[in-house]
Scaffold this motif. Sequence first.
Motif, PDB file in Angstrom:
ATOM      1  N   ASP A   1      45.434  38.953  44.090  1.00  0.00           N
ATOM      2  CA  ASP A   1      45.550  37.890  45.091  1.00  0.00           C
ATOM      3  C   ASP A   1      46.395  38.387  46.260  1.00  0.00           C
ATOM      4  O   ASP A   1      47.514  38.876  46.070  1.00  0.00           O
ATOM      5  CB  ASP A   1      46.189  36.642  44.474  1.00  0.00           C
ATOM      6  CG  ASP A   1      45.292  35.968  43.450  1.00  0.00           C
ATOM      7  OD1 ASP A   1      44.062  36.064  43.627  1.00  0.00           O
ATOM      8  OD2 ASP A   1      45.811  35.381  42.483  1.00  0.00           O
TER       9      ASP A   1
ATOM     10  N   LYS B   1      38.694  47.654  47.396  1.00  0.00           N
ATOM     11  CA  LYS B   1      37.766  46.821  48.160  1.00  0.00           C
ATOM     12  C   LYS B   1      38.245  45.375  48.115  1.00  0.00           C
ATOM     13  O   LYS B   1      39.165  45.028  47.352  1.00  0.00           O
ATOM     14  CB  LYS B   1      36.349  46.928  47.595  1.00  0.00           C
ATOM     15  CG  LYS B   1      36.203  46.417  46.167  1.00  0.00           C
ATOM     16  CD  LYS B   1      34.761  46.538  45.689  1.00  0.00           C
ATOM     17  CE  LYS B   1      34.609  45.986  44.272  1.00  0.00           C
ATOM     18  NZ  LYS B   1      33.203  46.067  43.790  1.00  0.00           N
ATOM     19  N   ASP B   2      37.614  44.535  48.937  1.00  0.00           N
ATOM     20  CA  ASP B   2      38.007  43.133  48.955  1.00  0.00           C
ATOM     21  C   ASP B   2      37.250  42.373  47.871  1.00  0.00           C
ATOM     22  O   ASP B   2      36.181  42.783  47.424  1.00  0.00           O
ATOM     23  CB  ASP B   2      37.748  42.502  50.329  1.00  0.00           C
ATOM     24  CG  ASP B   2      36.289  42.625  50.747  1.00  0.00           C
ATOM     25  OD1 ASP B   2      35.578  43.449  50.125  1.00  0.00           O
ATOM     26  OD2 ASP B   2      35.872  41.910  51.666  1.00  0.00           O
ATOM     27  N   GLY B   3      37.826  41.250  47.436  1.00  0.00           N
ATOM     28  CA  GLY B   3      37.229  40.435  46.385  1.00  0.00           C
ATOM     29  C   GLY B   3      36.334  39.343  46.930  1.00  0.00           C
ATOM     30  O   GLY B   3      36.068  39.251  48.133  1.00  0.00           O
ATOM     31  N   LYS B   4      35.849  38.483  46.014  1.00  0.00           N
ATOM     32  CA  LYS B   4      34.951  37.401  46.411  1.00  0.00           C
ATOM     33  C   LYS B   4      35.678  36.308  47.182  1.00  0.00           C
ATOM     34  O   LYS B   4      35.142  35.719  48.107  1.00  0.00           O
ATOM     35  CB  LYS B   4      34.275  36.811  45.171  1.00  0.00           C
ATOM     36  CG  LYS B   4      33.301  37.759  44.483  1.00  0.00           C
ATOM     37  CD  LYS B   4      32.621  37.070  43.311  1.00  0.00           C
ATOM     38  CE  LYS B   4      31.610  38.003  42.625  1.00  0.00           C
ATOM     39  NZ  LYS B   4      30.945  37.332  41.485  1.00  0.00           N
ATOM     40  N   GLU B   5      36.881  35.992  46.765  1.00  0.00           N
ATOM     41  CA  GLU B   5      37.638  34.927  47.405  1.00  0.00           C
ATOM     42  C   GLU B   5      38.424  35.486  48.601  1.00  0.00           C
ATOM     43  O   GLU B   5      38.684  36.690  48.697  1.00  0.00           O
ATOM     44  CB  GLU B   5      38.606  34.276  46.406  1.00  0.00           C
ATOM     45  CG  GLU B   5      37.928  33.693  45.170  1.00  0.00           C
ATOM     46  CD  GLU B   5      36.987  32.564  45.518  1.00  0.00           C
ATOM     47  OE1 GLU B   5      37.221  31.878  46.537  1.00  0.00           O
ATOM     48  OE2 GLU B   5      35.994  32.358  44.779  1.00  0.00           O
TER      49      GLU B   5
ATOM     50  N   GLN C   1      41.484  38.260  48.625  1.00  0.00           N
ATOM     51  CA  GLN C   1      41.588  39.021  47.382  1.00  0.00           C
ATOM     52  C   GLN C   1      41.236  40.500  47.593  1.00  0.00           C
ATOM     53  O   GLN C   1      40.437  40.849  48.451  1.00  0.00           O
ATOM     54  CB  GLN C   1      40.637  38.440  46.318  1.00  0.00           C
ATOM     55  CG  GLN C   1      41.108  37.134  45.712  1.00  0.00           C
ATOM     56  CD  GLN C   1      40.178  36.650  44.614  1.00  0.00           C
ATOM     57  OE1 GLN C   1      39.041  37.116  44.508  1.00  0.00           O
ATOM     58  NE2 GLN C   1      40.647  35.718  43.789  1.00  0.00           N
TER      59      GLN C   1
ATOM     60  N   LYS D   1      43.864  41.984  49.933  1.00  0.00           N
ATOM     61  CA  LYS D   1      42.889  42.470  50.901  1.00  0.00           C
ATOM     62  C   LYS D   1      43.536  43.340  51.973  1.00  0.00           C
ATOM     63  O   LYS D   1      42.969  44.351  52.405  1.00  0.00           O
ATOM     64  CB  LYS D   1      42.162  41.285  51.535  1.00  0.00           C
ATOM     65  CG  LYS D   1      41.060  41.689  52.499  1.00  0.00           C
ATOM     66  CD  LYS D   1      40.305  40.478  53.009  1.00  0.00           C
ATOM     67  CE  LYS D   1      39.177  40.900  53.944  1.00  0.00           C
ATOM     68  NZ  LYS D   1      38.394  39.745  54.455  1.00  0.00           N
TER      69      LYS D   1
ATOM     70  N   TYR E   1      40.808  48.948  39.943  1.00  0.00           N
ATOM     71  CA  TYR E   1      40.284  49.249  38.609  1.00  0.00           C
ATOM     72  C   TYR E   1      41.260  50.136  37.858  1.00  0.00           C
ATOM     73  O   TYR E   1      41.891  51.028  38.442  1.00  0.00           O
ATOM     74  CB  TYR E   1      38.925  49.950  38.692  1.00  0.00           C
ATOM     75  CG  TYR E   1      37.820  49.070  39.232  1.00  0.00           C
ATOM     76  CD1 TYR E   1      37.088  48.240  38.392  1.00  0.00           C
ATOM     77  CD2 TYR E   1      37.501  49.074  40.594  1.00  0.00           C
ATOM     78  CE1 TYR E   1      36.068  47.435  38.886  1.00  0.00           C
ATOM     79  CE2 TYR E   1      36.484  48.276  41.097  1.00  0.00           C
ATOM     80  CZ  TYR E   1      35.774  47.463  40.232  1.00  0.00           C
ATOM     81  OH  TYR E   1      34.765  46.669  40.724  1.00  0.00           O
TER      82      TYR E   1
ATOM     83  N   VAL F   1      41.859  41.854  39.791  1.00  0.00           N
ATOM     84  CA  VAL F   1      41.736  41.060  41.017  1.00  0.00           C
ATOM     85  C   VAL F   1      43.144  40.777  41.532  1.00  0.00           C
ATOM     86  O   VAL F   1      43.944  40.125  40.841  1.00  0.00           O
ATOM     87  CB  VAL F   1      40.975  39.752  40.758  1.00  0.00           C
ATOM     88  CG1 VAL F   1      40.887  38.933  42.047  1.00  0.00           C
ATOM     89  CG2 VAL F   1      39.576  40.047  40.215  1.00  0.00           C
TER      90      VAL F   1
ATOM     91  N   MET G   1      38.553  45.616  35.571  1.00  0.00           N
ATOM     92  CA  MET G   1      38.721  45.124  36.936  1.00  0.00           C
ATOM     93  C   MET G   1      40.029  44.351  37.076  1.00  0.00           C
ATOM     94  O   MET G   1      40.379  43.541  36.217  1.00  0.00           O
ATOM     95  CB  MET G   1      37.543  44.224  37.333  1.00  0.00           C
ATOM     96  CG  MET G   1      37.671  43.621  38.726  1.00  0.00           C
ATOM     97  SD  MET G   1      36.372  42.431  39.106  1.00  0.00           S
ATOM     98  CE  MET G   1      34.951  43.521  39.218  1.00  0.00           C
TER      99      MET G   1
ATOM    100  N   VAL H   1      40.403  44.168  45.111  1.00  0.00           N
ATOM    101  CA  VAL H   1      39.949  44.573  43.776  1.00  0.00           C
ATOM    102  C   VAL H   1      40.392  45.998  43.500  1.00  0.00           C
ATOM    103  O   VAL H   1      40.245  46.884  44.350  1.00  0.00           O
ATOM    104  CB  VAL H   1      38.416  44.461  43.653  1.00  0.00           C
ATOM    105  CG1 VAL H   1      37.945  44.990  42.300  1.00  0.00           C
ATOM    106  CG2 VAL H   1      37.959  43.024  43.847  1.00  0.00           C
TER     107      VAL H   1
END
Length: 363
Positions: free
Chosen positions: A329, A308-312, A315, A332, A319, A327, A325, A317
């Motif tokens: 960079d 899935k995509d991250g907050k920024e 990014q 996405k 596991y 992250v 987790m 994600v």
Amino acid sequence: MINKIIRVAIAIIGFFLGYQLLALALYFNKIIKLIDPDSIPALITELAGGLIFAIIFFILSSGLIRDGVKAKEWIENRLQKTPMRDILYGFLGLMMGLVVANLFVRAFVSIPWIGGYLPIIANIVLGYLGASVALKKKEELSGIINLPNLLNQKKNTAPTIVNWVKPKILDTSVIIDGRIADICKTGFIEGTLVIPGFVLEELRHIADSSDALKRNRGRRGLDILNKIQKELNVDVEIYEGNFDDIAEVDSKLVKLAQILDGKIITNDFNLNKVAEFQNVQVLNINELSNAVKPVVLPGEEMVVQVIKDGKETGQGVAYLDDGTMIVVDGGKKHIGETIGVMVTSVLQTAAGRMIFARPKSLT
């Protein structure tokens, strides 16, 4: 036949009791002279009193035997349900009470008439008080009279080592979590696991909840306890006591740990902080889980699947198998793909470990 013998024995006891009571009454009559002592034939009066009491006791003996059998059955049932530790502490308190009683009555034995009965009264009263106080203070006594586990000492070797293993007290959250059973199975948990009765009661309420999720969590917790008690080689003790003056379960756990000089096993962050503030040792399952995760250093390479995509912006994600987790960079655009990444940094937080990485194609 046995019933008749017991009835006769009760009648004999009644005879001697009546004889003694009449003798005591005659003794006091000589002092206060309510009736002319010379007008009363002492021996005949005492024997008549004994005979009357013997008849009364013989008539009442059937009821006394019946009540005695019921009392015996009640005592046996109570003893079967009473933990052995409570029996031992009660016996210890009884012995101490009897010792004090016999030391105390020595100064009063010489008193006429009363002195002969005072030891019986003192032994009953002080024996009961000793046993009662020992049972009510059994938690404090457990902290004082700590029976250490002594390792076997070989001949011509170093002195015996004393291993002071503190009891481990389980809270509700760690029971529902379930990982404690796997940890016990590995043998890393030493000593006795203490399961408080108020924690069992809380689990029962959760298992009876109308909410399906809570109900499943409660039942899972009860299943975990059954597994620990029946399938694993672990000493489990149910603590039946309760602290009625304390409302919160967490506060009860802290109080129990202070009394037993034990450690609380939990994964509750708030309980962890409260216990540490009151100088109670805590074993946190989440901290243990983070501690045994593989160490990852910046510059290491690994293969992950970006899910899935991250907050920024940009990014992605991923596991690891243990839930850590990652992250990524610029990951996405690789969502749904399995790619090689290089670790750039590792961040340790209260919630766990977080790894930052970037695709190998960008290095």
